[in-house]
Design a protein around this motif. Sequence first.
Motif, mmCIF file in Angstrom:
data_model
loop_
_atom_site.group_PDB
_atom_site.id
_atom_site.type_symbol
_atom_site.label_atom_id
_atom_site.label_comp_id
_atom_site.label_asym_id
_atom_site.label_seq_id
_atom_site.Cartn_x
_atom_site.Cartn_y
_atom_site.Cartn_z
ATOM 1 N N VAL A 33 0.854 -1.181 0.000
ATOM 2 C CA VAL A 33 0.000 0.000 0.000
ATOM 3 C C VAL A 33 0.891 1.232 0.000
ATOM 4 C CG1 VAL A 33 -1.789 1.282 1.232
ATOM 5 C CG2 VAL A 33 -1.818 -1.225 1.244
ATOM 6 N N ASN A 34 0.807 2.007 -1.094
ATOM 7 C CA ASN A 34 1.510 3.288 -1.194
ATOM 8 C C ASN A 34 3.020 3.125 -1.074
ATOM 9 O OD1 ASN A 34 1.220 6.058 -1.689
ATOM 10 N ND2 ASN A 34 1.467 6.570 0.472
ATOM 11 N N ALA A 35 3.536 2.011 -1.568
ATOM 12 C CA ALA A 35 4.971 1.763 -1.533
ATOM 13 C C ALA A 35 5.501 1.736 -2.952
ATOM 14 C CB ALA A 35 5.268 0.434 -0.838
ATOM 15 N N TRP A 36 6.576 2.470 -3.182
ATOM 16 C CA TRP A 36 7.196 2.600 -4.493
ATOM 17 C C TRP A 36 6.121 3.012 -5.502
ATOM 18 C CZ3 TRP A 36 8.461 -0.625 -9.089
ATOM 19 C CH2 TRP A 36 9.585 -0.134 -9.769
ATOM 20 N N ALA A 107 3.352 4.119 4.138
ATOM 21 C CA ALA A 107 3.106 2.920 3.324
ATOM 22 C C ALA A 107 2.888 1.730 4.256
ATOM 23 C CB ALA A 107 4.270 2.654 2.379
ATOM 24 N N TYR A 108 2.263 0.697 3.679
ATOM 25 C CA TYR A 108 2.024 -0.536 4.419
ATOM 26 C C TYR A 108 2.502 -1.715 3.581
ATOM 27 C CZ TYR A 108 -0.883 1.682 7.980
ATOM 28 O OH TYR A 108 -1.335 2.444 9.016
ATOM 29 N N LEU A 109 3.112 -2.666 4.255
ATOM 30 C CA LEU A 109 3.500 -3.942 3.654
ATOM 31 C C LEU A 109 2.938 -5.041 4.546
ATOM 32 C CD1 LEU A 109 7.284 -3.123 3.077
ATOM 33 C CD2 LEU A 109 5.423 -2.808 1.437
ATOM 34 N N LEU A 148 5.196 1.915 7.440
ATOM 35 C CA LEU A 148 6.410 2.675 7.169
ATOM 36 C C LEU A 148 6.067 4.143 6.959
ATOM 37 C CD1 LEU A 148 8.045 0.198 4.621
ATOM 38 C CD2 LEU A 148 8.481 0.344 7.071
ATOM 39 N N ARG A 149 6.848 5.000 7.572
ATOM 40 C CA ARG A 149 6.681 6.444 7.384
ATOM 41 C C ARG A 149 8.045 7.014 7.037
ATOM 42 N NH1 ARG A 149 7.255 11.301 10.032
ATOM 43 N NH2 ARG A 149 5.614 12.873 9.630
ATOM 44 N N ALA A 150 8.159 7.508 5.806
ATOM 45 C CA ALA A 150 9.427 8.024 5.299
ATOM 46 C C ALA A 150 9.358 9.539 5.168
ATOM 47 C CB ALA A 150 9.758 7.403 3.948
ATOM 48 N N VAL A 157 13.230 6.183 7.883
ATOM 49 C CA VAL A 157 11.970 5.452 7.786
ATOM 50 C C VAL A 157 11.609 4.928 9.172
ATOM 51 C CG1 VAL A 157 10.727 3.545 6.719
ATOM 52 C CG2 VAL A 157 12.470 4.788 5.408
ATOM 53 N N ASP A 158 10.474 5.421 9.688
ATOM 54 C CA ASP A 158 9.968 4.912 10.960
ATOM 55 C C ASP A 158 9.123 3.677 10.702
ATOM 56 O OD1 ASP A 158 11.184 7.027 12.311
ATOM 57 O OD2 ASP A 158 9.431 8.330 12.038
ATOM 58 N N LYS A 159 9.280 2.685 11.572
ATOM 59 C CA LYS A 159 8.614 1.404 11.353
ATOM 60 C C LYS A 159 7.741 1.065 12.553
ATOM 61 C CE LYS A 159 12.984 0.032 9.321
ATOM 62 N NZ LYS A 159 13.685 1.160 9.970
#
Length: 352
Positions: A33-36, A107-109, A148-150, A157-159
């Motif tokens: 989600v919302n990654a790359w 983003a979410y993984l 993830l917050r970049a 990147v905060d996890k």
Amino acid sequence: MTTTLTPAADRTSEAIRPAPLPARWQPTRAGLVNAWRYLDEVLTFHRGRLLLRGPNGSGKSMALELLLPFLLDANAGQHRLTSAAKARGGLFDRLIGEDAGTQPKVAYLWVEFRRAAGGAGGSDVAEGPGTAGANDDGEQVCTIGVRLRAAASTRQVDKLWFLTPQTVGDELALLDEARVPLARAVLTERIEAGGGRTFDDATAYRTRVRETLYPGFSEDQYEAVITALLALRQEKLSQNLDLDRLSATLSSALPPLDEREVADAAEGFRQLDQRRDNLEQLAADLEVVERLRRRQRAYARAELRGRAGEVVGAETARDAVTRRERETAAALTGAQQEDEALAAEDGDRRDR
């Protein structure tokens, strides 16, 4: 961008169970989600397997690098993320991609695992928060993931890791009504309400994932699994497949042996060698005893045969003596009778 054959309407648990689930955990779905370049992509596994096809640069390797074994390992090191010979950058570069704006990006993984309820290594409903639970279909669900917050200003990147028995898309939504990734507090509240747990510490998250998905595995065994996954994930490994190269790759992925385990194994082999020597010595002793037994038996037979001859000779002599005694007794009786007759005759003569 790589796309799958799963339509948006089927991104729920109803479209992912073509066959009965095994007793062990197997991946069923994964999402970015919302990654790359991925906005909200759901990848559906078929019986634990996933095939991604697409042209070069479409993001196949990027998706795998962001999902597995990253979500199992919780290690965002560049050498752990990169599957190619050439590094692609760290987690920040993978998350932001070519869209490096001024606002932080969230983003979410996530990866979803399922197994039949009551599978090996655990009960139907595990105890405590952040574990796998059984649903109404008699299946256990375990979803692992990370928020993830970049921030472009710091390139950090905060996890926030999470593990929950909830199903993404059904029981857990990672986007709000405006299709914006959930805030940290909202995500924590929803996951804890569904019986899951969030982790700020990657080590604690990794431990809980190992205990849930790989019950009974030690940390060294789990690390060996991760290392093997990293080795087999290398790009172009299947091109011009060489068994020697594959064997070398798997061998290099093996963890170093513990000295105590090596010493225990060596002691075991030493004891086996000692027992083998003892068995060989016992076999040699048994052969000597067997030869002695054969010789003693032959000697006993010869001795018994000689003694038996003496007994037979004595018996024959006794029979001869007995026969002569009978004959002598008969002759004596005849002589006595003759003597009595002569005495009577002599008396008669005297009387005349």
